[in-house]
Motif scaffolding. Structure first.
Motif, PDB file in Angstrom:
ATOM      1  N   LYS A 117      40.724  35.163  46.281  1.00  0.00           N
ATOM      2  CA  LYS A 117      39.606  36.012  45.864  1.00  0.00           C
ATOM      3  C   LYS A 117      38.884  36.633  47.054  1.00  0.00           C
ATOM      4  O   LYS A 117      38.374  37.750  46.962  1.00  0.00           O
ATOM      5  N   LEU A 172      40.838  39.686  48.038  1.00  0.00           N
ATOM      6  CA  LEU A 172      40.597  40.794  47.117  1.00  0.00           C
ATOM      7  C   LEU A 172      39.225  41.411  47.366  1.00  0.00           C
ATOM      8  O   LEU A 172      39.060  42.633  47.337  1.00  0.00           O
ATOM      9  N   PRO A 207      36.813  42.579  41.971  1.00  0.00           N
ATOM     10  CA  PRO A 207      36.947  41.113  41.934  1.00  0.00           C
ATOM     11  C   PRO A 207      36.522  40.494  40.605  1.00  0.00           C
ATOM     12  O   PRO A 207      37.232  39.647  40.051  1.00  0.00           O
ATOM     13  N   THR A 243      38.950  41.844  37.546  1.00  0.00           N
ATOM     14  CA  THR A 243      40.286  41.253  37.448  1.00  0.00           C
ATOM     15  C   THR A 243      40.237  39.805  36.973  1.00  0.00           C
ATOM     16  O   THR A 243      41.208  39.310  36.390  1.00  0.00           O
ATOM     17  N   GLU A 295      45.064  41.847  36.093  1.00  0.00           N
ATOM     18  CA  GLU A 295      45.450  43.028  36.864  1.00  0.00           C
ATOM     19  C   GLU A 295      46.062  44.125  36.006  1.00  0.00           C
ATOM     20  O   GLU A 295      45.708  45.300  36.123  1.00  0.00           O
ATOM     21  N   LEU A 355      43.145  47.374  44.307  1.00  0.00           N
ATOM     22  CA  LEU A 355      43.859  46.363  43.529  1.00  0.00           C
ATOM     23  C   LEU A 355      45.349  46.368  43.867  1.00  0.00           C
ATOM     24  O   LEU A 355      45.967  45.310  44.038  1.00  0.00           O
ATOM     25  N   HIS A 368      46.012  44.697  47.165  1.00  0.00           N
ATOM     26  CA  HIS A 368      45.992  43.240  46.993  1.00  0.00           C
ATOM     27  C   HIS A 368      47.284  42.750  46.332  1.00  0.00           C
ATOM     28  O   HIS A 368      47.867  41.742  46.752  1.00  0.00           O
ATOM     29  N   GLU A 391      50.023  39.967  47.620  1.00  0.00           N
ATOM     30  CA  GLU A 391      50.272  38.777  46.810  1.00  0.00           C
ATOM     31  C   GLU A 391      51.739  38.642  46.422  1.00  0.00           C
ATOM     32  O   GLU A 391      52.237  37.529  46.244  1.00  0.00           O
TER      33      GLU A 391
END
Length: 380
Positions: free
Chosen positions: A130, A133, A260, A263, A268, A312, A315, A319
């Protein structure tokens, strides 16, 4: 993925955000005085290329830069990028003629690509989950806010002398000092010994993420490029158009800040569906209305869509990347960001009215929404 254990201070985090703002600076520096700058550089018939050629440089160089970054690391790559970004940026004021000017702009774009990949790489090493993000959302805010500030500063400088805006590129060297003082060198290479099997099943997801990146940038910059030549038909003055574009950037900043929390509630894939629906709505309003109030409403949807997607997707790229593939995937992400921007410039050559360009792109956004509903289950 290797997790850096060296803490990053608030000044270090702020320095990363300052450096990130350079990515928007590459084109916006010349935007306010574009016509006089292009004339004095000897390329009056190719004015818009001064803004788009750097994007081409990013697209072509970014993929190849991943090997350089893998060998030397994000920190050293950042140093190289900042040094030559400042050099290629400021030297542009002394050049003249098509070949030299656009070679310089191309190389400036190449350095921009290295910087953006390195910024995202350092964020991936210093932040996790987090917090990462949140930092990426702040990065998007810094880029948009930087764009607004740079546009204003460049506009003032261009009224003094046509080449003064090029001095703004020297901020790269100031930010280099910030990097050396406040951001520690992780000085480690990411471990490649992690279990690659967990990433095997999401290779297609990476491809889909990149599809959404290029689509979002394409749809966003259609508005930025077409609106200045479209809205005058509805009696909007240049300053009013400028206010609308600044308003769109402001909305994007607000939207990015909500990611943040959003989501954590909607997941997402749902956020992406909403965002591309916003693109569809904004472009359809731009196509169908002549009312200033509705243009402003469309601006809210347009800015929100951009603010909700790019941070997003950044990120999501991190990930869904193993340490072994991270630098390559970040390079691909950077390519898609600027490819979308570059492709949007070609929409002006479609032999239809400006209004119908927005109709076409609204339909394109609708296709993306439908595709998202069907395919984005992989992102859950």
């Amino acid at each position: 993925m290797y997790m850096n254990t060296t803490p990053l201070s608030k000044l270090g985090s702020l320095s990363i955000l300052f450096i990130a703002s350079l990515t928007i600076m590459v084109g916006t520096v010349v935007a306010p005085g574009l016509m006089s700058i292009s004339k004095n550089l000897g390329v009056p018939n190719y004015a818009t290329w001064l803004m788009t050629i750097p994007s081409l440089g990013v697209v072509i160089i970014s993929f190849f830069s991943s090997r350089f970054i893998e060998k030397f690391g994000y920190y050293k790559a950042m140093i190289v990028g900042l040094i030559f970004y400042g050099f290629f940026g400021v030297i542009g004021m002394f050049l003249h003629g098509f070949l030299l000017v656009f070679l310089d702009r191309f190389l400036l774009g190449a350095m921009t690509g290295i910087i953006l990949v390195s910024v995202n790489g350092l964020i991936s090493e210093f932040f996790q989950g987090k917090q990462r993000l949140k930092m990426i959302a702040l990065q998007a805010i810094a880029i948009e806010l930087g764009g607004v500030l740079i546009l204003g500063t460049s506009g003032v400088l261009s009224t003094i002398h046509w080449n003064y805006p090029f001095l703004i590129y020297l901020f790269a060297w100031i930010f280099l000092v910030f990097l050396l003082l406040f951001i520690p060198n992780p000085n480690k290479k990411a471990s490649n010994k992690e279990n690659e099997e967990e990433f095997t099943n999401i290779k297609s997801s990476i491809k889909e993420v990149l599809l959404y990146v290029v689509s979002s940038m394409f749809l966003f910059f259609i508005g930025i490029i077409v609106l200045p030549t479209y809205l005058p038909f509805y009696d909007m003055a240049e300053d009013e158009i400028g206010y609308l574009l600044a308003f769109i950037s402001f909305i994007a900043i607000i939207a990015a800040g909500t990611i943040p929390k959003l989501t954590s509630k909607l997941k997402e894939r749902n956020v992406l569906i909403i965002a591309f629906s916003f693109y569809m709505i904004s472009h359809f309003i731009f196509f169908s209305t002549s009312n200033t109030i509705f243009f402003i409403i469309a601006g809210v949807f347009h800015g929100s869509a951009f603010g909700l997607t790019i941070p997003l997707l950044n990120h999501m790229t991190i990930e869904r990347s193993s340490s072994k593939k991270l630098s390559k995937n970040l390079a691909l992400y950077t390519m898609m960001v600027f490819l979308g921007q570059f492709l949007s410039s070609f929409m002006e050559f479609i032999p239809v009215s400006r209004a119908y360009i927005f109709l076409i792109t609204s339909i394109f956004a609708l296709v993306i929404v439908i595709y998202s509903i069907i395919r984005l289950k992989k992102f859950s």
